[in-house]
Design a protein around this motif. Structure first.
Motif, PDB file in Angstrom:
ATOM      1  N   LEU A  48     -30.086 -38.763  22.837  1.00 14.27           N
ATOM      2  CA  LEU A  48     -31.393 -38.845  22.194  1.00 14.27           C
ATOM      3  C   LEU A  48     -32.192 -39.920  22.928  1.00 14.27           C
ATOM      4  CD1 LEU A  48     -33.195 -37.948  19.774  1.00 14.27           C
ATOM      5  CD2 LEU A  48     -32.227 -39.872  18.497  1.00 14.27           C
ATOM      6  N   GLN A  49     -33.399 -39.582  23.398  1.00 15.25           N
ATOM      7  CA  GLN A  49     -34.227 -40.511  24.153  1.00 15.25           C
ATOM      8  C   GLN A  49     -35.665 -40.455  23.670  1.00 15.25           C
ATOM      9  OE1 GLN A  49     -33.861 -39.919  28.370  1.00 15.25           O
ATOM     10  NE2 GLN A  49     -31.655 -40.340  28.389  1.00 15.25           N
ATOM     11  N   VAL A  50     -36.374 -41.607  23.813  1.00 10.43           N
ATOM     12  CA  VAL A  50     -37.756 -41.723  23.342  1.00 10.43           C
ATOM     13  C   VAL A  50     -38.572 -42.436  24.409  1.00 10.43           C
ATOM     14  CG1 VAL A  50     -39.284 -42.612  21.541  1.00 10.43           C
ATOM     15  CG2 VAL A  50     -36.972 -41.859  20.964  1.00 10.43           C
ATOM     16  N   GLU A  51     -39.793 -41.960  24.660  1.00 11.37           N
ATOM     17  CA  GLU A  51     -40.726 -42.638  25.550  1.00 11.37           C
ATOM     18  C   GLU A  51     -42.146 -42.306  25.115  1.00 11.37           C
ATOM     19  OE1 GLU A  51     -40.457 -41.347  29.566  1.00 11.37           O
ATOM     20  OE2 GLU A  51     -40.739 -39.233  29.098  1.00 11.37           O
ATOM     21  N   PRO A  52     -43.094 -43.256  25.311  1.00  7.99           N
ATOM     22  CA  PRO A  52     -44.489 -42.973  24.934  1.00  7.99           C
ATOM     23  C   PRO A  52     -45.168 -42.142  26.013  1.00  7.99           C
ATOM     24  CG  PRO A  52     -44.292 -45.209  25.775  1.00  7.99           C
ATOM     25  CD  PRO A  52     -42.897 -44.637  25.753  1.00  7.99           C
ATOM     26  N   VAL A  53     -46.037 -41.232  25.593  1.00  5.52           N
ATOM     27  CA  VAL A  53     -46.797 -40.401  26.528  1.00  5.52           C
ATOM     28  C   VAL A  53     -48.254 -40.392  26.092  1.00  5.52           C
ATOM     29  CG1 VAL A  53     -44.865 -38.930  27.194  1.00  5.52           C
ATOM     30  CG2 VAL A  53     -46.266 -38.303  25.214  1.00  5.52           C
ATOM     31  N   LYS A  54     -49.128 -40.185  27.070  1.00  9.26           N
ATOM     32  CA  LYS A  54     -50.566 -40.129  26.804  1.00  9.26           C
ATOM     33  C   LYS A  54     -50.968 -38.691  26.528  1.00  9.26           C
ATOM     34  CE  LYS A  54     -53.150 -40.292  30.361  1.00  9.26           C
ATOM     35  NZ  LYS A  54     -53.877 -40.698  31.587  1.00  9.26           N
ATOM     36  N   SER A  55     -51.740 -38.497  25.468  1.00  8.73           N
ATOM     37  CA  SER A  55     -52.190 -37.154  25.096  1.00  8.73           C
ATOM     38  C   SER A  55     -53.699 -37.193  24.893  1.00  8.73           C
ATOM     39  CB  SER A  55     -51.503 -36.695  23.809  1.00  8.73           C
ATOM     40  OG  SER A  55     -51.994 -35.439  23.398  1.00  8.73           O
ATOM     41  N   ARG A  56     -54.396 -36.281  25.523  1.00 12.68           N
ATOM     42  CA  ARG A  56     -55.856 -36.242  25.411  1.00 12.68           C
ATOM     43  C   ARG A  56     -56.252 -35.573  24.092  1.00 12.68           C
ATOM     44  NH1 ARG A  56     -60.075 -36.706  29.021  1.00 12.68           N
ATOM     45  NH2 ARG A  56     -58.635 -36.800  30.783  1.00 12.68           N
ATOM     46  N   VAL A  57     -57.012 -36.304  23.293  1.00  7.65           N
ATOM     47  CA  VAL A  57     -57.511 -35.772  22.020  1.00  7.65           C
ATOM     48  C   VAL A  57     -58.882 -35.159  22.204  1.00  7.65           C
ATOM     49  CG1 VAL A  57     -58.128 -36.364  19.654  1.00  7.65           C
ATOM     50  CG2 VAL A  57     -56.158 -37.448  20.740  1.00  7.65           C
ATOM     51  N   ALA A  58     -59.771 -35.880  22.851  1.00  6.98           N
ATOM     52  CA  ALA A  58     -61.115 -35.384  23.154  1.00  6.98           C
ATOM     53  C   ALA A  58     -61.380 -35.628  24.633  1.00  6.98           C
ATOM     54  CB  ALA A  58     -62.146 -36.082  22.275  1.00  6.98           C
ATOM     55  N   THR A  59     -62.598 -35.359  25.053  1.00  3.34           N
ATOM     56  CA  THR A  59     -62.928 -35.478  26.478  1.00  3.34           C
ATOM     57  C   THR A  59     -62.702 -36.884  26.998  1.00  3.34           C
ATOM     58  OG1 THR A  59     -64.592 -33.757  26.170  1.00  3.34           O
ATOM     59  CG2 THR A  59     -64.715 -35.055  28.203  1.00  3.34           C
ATOM     60  N   GLU A  60     -63.092 -37.911  26.222  1.00  4.06           N
ATOM     61  CA  GLU A  60     -62.950 -39.293  26.662  1.00  4.06           C
ATOM     62  C   GLU A  60     -62.085 -40.106  25.709  1.00  4.06           C
ATOM     63  OE1 GLU A  60     -66.807 -40.900  27.135  1.00  4.06           O
ATOM     64  OE2 GLU A  60     -67.339 -39.632  28.845  1.00  4.06           O
ATOM     65  N   ASP A  61     -61.268 -39.470  24.929  1.00  3.30           N
ATOM     66  CA  ASP A  61     -60.425 -40.175  23.963  1.00  3.30           C
ATOM     67  C   ASP A  61     -58.973 -39.757  24.176  1.00  3.30           C
ATOM     68  OD1 ASP A  61     -59.634 -41.794  21.957  1.00  3.30           O
ATOM     69  OD2 ASP A  61     -60.273 -40.492  20.324  1.00  3.30           O
ATOM     70  N   TYR A  62     -58.063 -40.746  24.064  1.00  3.34           N
ATOM     71  CA  TYR A  62     -56.646 -40.487  24.258  1.00  3.34           C
ATOM     72  C   TYR A  62     -55.876 -40.958  23.033  1.00  3.34           C
ATOM     73  CZ  TYR A  62     -57.795 -39.962  29.215  1.00  3.34           C
ATOM     74  OH  TYR A  62     -58.317 -39.552  30.404  1.00  3.34           O
ATOM     75  N   SER A  63     -54.687 -40.371  22.873  1.00  2.00           N
ATOM     76  CA  SER A  63     -53.765 -40.803  21.835  1.00  2.00           C
ATOM     77  C   SER A  63     -52.390 -40.958  22.472  1.00  2.00           C
ATOM     78  CB  SER A  63     -53.713 -39.777  20.699  1.00  2.00           C
ATOM     79  OG  SER A  63     -52.765 -40.169  19.734  1.00  2.00           O
ATOM     80  N   VAL A  64     -51.659 -41.971  22.046  1.00  3.89           N
ATOM     81  CA  VAL A  64     -50.301 -42.209  22.572  1.00  3.89           C
ATOM     82  C   VAL A  64     -49.307 -41.732  21.529  1.00  3.89           C
ATOM     83  CG1 VAL A  64     -48.675 -43.929  23.411  1.00  3.89           C
ATOM     84  CG2 VAL A  64     -51.104 -44.168  23.931  1.00  3.89           C
ATOM     85  N   LEU A  65     -48.435 -40.806  21.947  1.00  2.00           N
ATOM     86  CA  LEU A  65     -47.455 -40.198  21.052  1.00  2.00           C
ATOM     87  C   LEU A  65     -46.048 -40.399  21.592  1.00  2.00           C
ATOM     88  CD1 LEU A  65     -49.286 -36.780  20.471  1.00  2.00           C
ATOM     89  CD2 LEU A  65     -49.431 -38.838  19.049  1.00  2.00           C
ATOM     90  N   MET A  66     -45.059 -40.196  20.721  1.00  2.00           N
ATOM     91  CA  MET A  66     -43.665 -40.265  21.134  1.00  2.00           C
ATOM     92  C   MET A  66     -43.230 -38.938  21.743  1.00  2.00           C
ATOM     93  SD  MET A  66     -41.495 -42.236  18.220  1.00  2.00           S
ATOM     94  CE  MET A  66     -41.996 -43.845  17.615  1.00  2.00           C
ATOM     95  N   ASN A  67     -42.583 -39.011  22.877  1.00  2.00           N
ATOM     96  CA  ASN A  67     -41.919 -37.846  23.454  1.00  2.00           C
ATOM     97  C   ASN A  67     -40.430 -38.012  23.179  1.00  2.00           C
ATOM     98  OD1 ASN A  67     -41.113 -35.619  24.893  1.00  2.00           O
ATOM     99  ND2 ASN A  67     -41.366 -36.583  26.895  1.00  2.00           N
ATOM    100  N   ILE A  68     -39.937 -37.303  22.160  1.00  2.00           N
ATOM    101  CA  ILE A  68     -38.530 -37.398  21.743  1.00  2.00           C
ATOM    102  C   ILE A  68     -37.783 -36.215  22.334  1.00  2.00           C
ATOM    103  CG2 ILE A  68     -36.947 -37.511  19.798  1.00  2.00           C
ATOM    104  CD1 ILE A  68     -39.238 -38.596  18.126  1.00  2.00           C
ATOM    105  N   SER A  69     -36.797 -36.485  23.159  1.00  2.00           N
ATOM    106  CA  SER A  69     -35.993 -35.427  23.780  1.00  2.00           C
ATOM    107  C   SER A  69     -34.533 -35.600  23.374  1.00  2.00           C
ATOM    108  CB  SER A  69     -36.127 -35.473  25.308  1.00  2.00           C
ATOM    109  OG  SER A  69     -35.710 -36.725  25.810  1.00  2.00           O
ATOM    110  N   TRP A  70     -33.835 -34.474  23.236  1.00  2.00           N
ATOM    111  CA  TRP A  70     -32.421 -34.529  22.855  1.00  2.00           C
ATOM    112  C   TRP A  70     -31.648 -33.445  23.590  1.00  2.00           C
ATOM    113  CZ3 TRP A  70     -36.356 -32.763  19.809  1.00  2.00           C
ATOM    114  CH2 TRP A  70     -36.279 -31.461  19.324  1.00  2.00           C
TER     115      TRP A  70
END
Length: 499
Positions: A48-70
């Protein structure tokens, strides 16, 4: 014919089993399978591993989410696996808790992928906040039966701050200047002025430029509310070349706690000097025919002088070679307890220090260290550090010693213990392995043989003081010359083996 081939291809395609994928959704409470009794349940996850990733919400806005892989464990219980549930608990200024259930779209027919790799899945969700500790736990469904030991796997993850290459895209970090590049350049104009150039940001309207070289040597405030290149000259009170320029922005959202930037002060490039007037050029042109021969003569005289000086120094070095000053020799002196300390040991120590360029190690001077380390450890350490180990012997103790210092400080009666036998045992250990024997020497003040208990010392070089003083110092100063111990070792091997 083509219709037949298309039909066969359709049949073959339909016969190939579809690989399982996941469909994830929120599940706050316990899974329904937990309330049902199961004959067989799947095992736990392999990784089980976790790392933060950048995800584009709008054209100039980003959100940082967890990328959980198993990774699923490759065993037969995978056939009973239906879903994997993941729960995340975040601890910062406030605590958060949420869970997601990922159902597998197909039943697993094989323990590994048809390509041969392990079954690996990932889910991107769960927003990541700054500087927060997260506990991520995952388990397979169906769960273990009630009162059973349910297999699960968990990891911890601490999210970084705004300087991280992913977290800098969070809105809070962007408002604090994480994406702002001031491109600071600073140069020393003279001993009292430093010029600082940087690019301002529309996020704020005030900046403070601070110059530090161990201490603050200059500062200035800049007011600017739009994106532009700004220059400021700062007075300094000390040496500024190589100093650090710290630029502190005051943005609207972070105030005085915004991300600070740094630069280094270098020398300003020299600008070209203005050309001299025409009349100066004419005067210089008039003197040029006279200056060139004089310059050639001066250069020739200088070259001859340098050559003669070099030759003189070379002859001087050849005729009178200098001798490098050598470092002192470390000498460990051990002696039997019956020797008078003042009349024998002290005099011998002064002789080593004054005439043989030696640094003497003596147990009488290191009683505290011996008490802390123990006699064996102290003696072993000093033997390794010393260049020479000298056994100081005397045939007997005379009446002068008994009457003068027998009861004074440093007398044999005051000694807490006799280190001579321990030193002799270390000598015998080196004699058996033929190591470090070049270190040992024997010195005595009268023509007398060593005692029967220590007759193994006959293999060491012996010197009688003061008769052999010159030869003794010569041998002592040649510490790199190893003594040939082959014959001596065979002669005394049996004597040391008996100890």
């Amino acid at each position: 014919m083509s219709l037949v081939l298309l039909s066969l291809a359709a049949l073959c395609w339909g016969a190939v089993p579809q690989e399982p994928t996941i469909q994830c959704g929120s599940e706050a409470g316990p899974s329904p399978e937990w309330m049902v009794q199961h004959t067989l349940t799947p095992g736990d996850l392999r990784d089980l591993q976790v790392e933060p990733v950048k995800s584009r919400v709008a054209t100039e806005d980003y959100s940082v989410l967890m990328n959980i892989s198993w990774i699923l464990r490759a065993d037969a219980s995978i056939r009973f696996l239906k879903a994997t549930k993941i729960c995340v608990t975040g601890k910062s200024n406030f605590q958060s808790y949420s869970c997601v259930r990922c159902n597998y779209t197909e039943a697993f027919q094989t323990q590994t992928r048809p390509s041969g790799g392990k079954w690996t899945f990932s889910y991107i969700g769960f927003p990541v906040e700054l500087d927060t500790l997260y506990f991520i736990g995952a388990h397979n469904i169906p769960n273990a039966n009630m009162n059973g030991d349910g297999p699960s796997l968990s990891v911890n993850f601490t999210s970084p701050g705004c300087l991280d290459h992913v977290m800098k895209y969070k809105k809070k970090c962007i408002e604090a200047g994480s994406l702002w590049d001031p491109n600071i350049t600073a140069c020393k104009k003279n001993e009292k002025m430093v010029e600082v150039n940087f690019t301002t940001s529309p996020l704020g309207n005030r900046y403070m430029a601070l110059i530090q070289n161990n201490t603050v040597i200059g500062l200035s405030n800049v007011l600017e509310n739009k994106l532009t290149r700004t220059s400021v000259v700062i007075p300094v009170t000390g040496e500024s070349e190589g100093a650090v320029v710290q630029l502190t922005p005051y943005f609207h959202t972070c105030g005085s706690d915004c991300i600070r930037r740094r630069g280094i002060v270098v020398l300003c490039p020299h600008t070209g000097a203005s050309s001299p007037p025409d009349n100066s050029r004419s005067v210089l042109g008039g003197w040029l025919p006279f200056l060139l021969p004089a310059l050639l003569v001066a250069t020739w005289v200088l070259a001859v002088g340098i050559y003669l000086t070099w030759r003189h120094e070379r002859i001087k070095k050849t005729s009178f070679p200098t001798t490098a000053l050598l470092s002192p020799i470390k000498v460990l002196v051990v002696y039997p307890s019956e020797i008078c300390f003042h009349h024998t040991v002290c005099y011998f120590t002064k002789f080593l220090q004054n005439h043989c360029r030696s640094e003497v190690i003596l147990e009488k001077w290191q009683k505290k260290k011996i008490a802390e380390m123990g006699p064996v450890q102290w003696l072993t350490t000093q033997k390794k550090a010393a260049d020479k180990v000298i056994f100081l012997l005397s045939n007997n103790v005379n009446n002068v010693c008994d009457g003068t210092c027998g009861k004074s400080e440093g007398s044999p009666h005051e000694n807490s213990q006799d280190l001579f036998p321990l030193a002799f045992n270390l000598f015998c250990s080196d004699l058996r392995s033929q190591n470090h024997l070049h270190k040992y020497m024997v010195v005595y003040f009268r023509e007398a043989d060593t005692k029967d208990d220590y007759d193994a010392l006959h293999v060491c070089p012996k010197y009688c003081l003061m008769k052999d003083a010159a030869a003794f110092c010569t041998e002592l100063l040649h510490v790199e010359q190893h003594v040939s111990v082959g014959k001596r070792w065979r002669a005394c091997h049996n004597r040391c083996s008996a100890l």
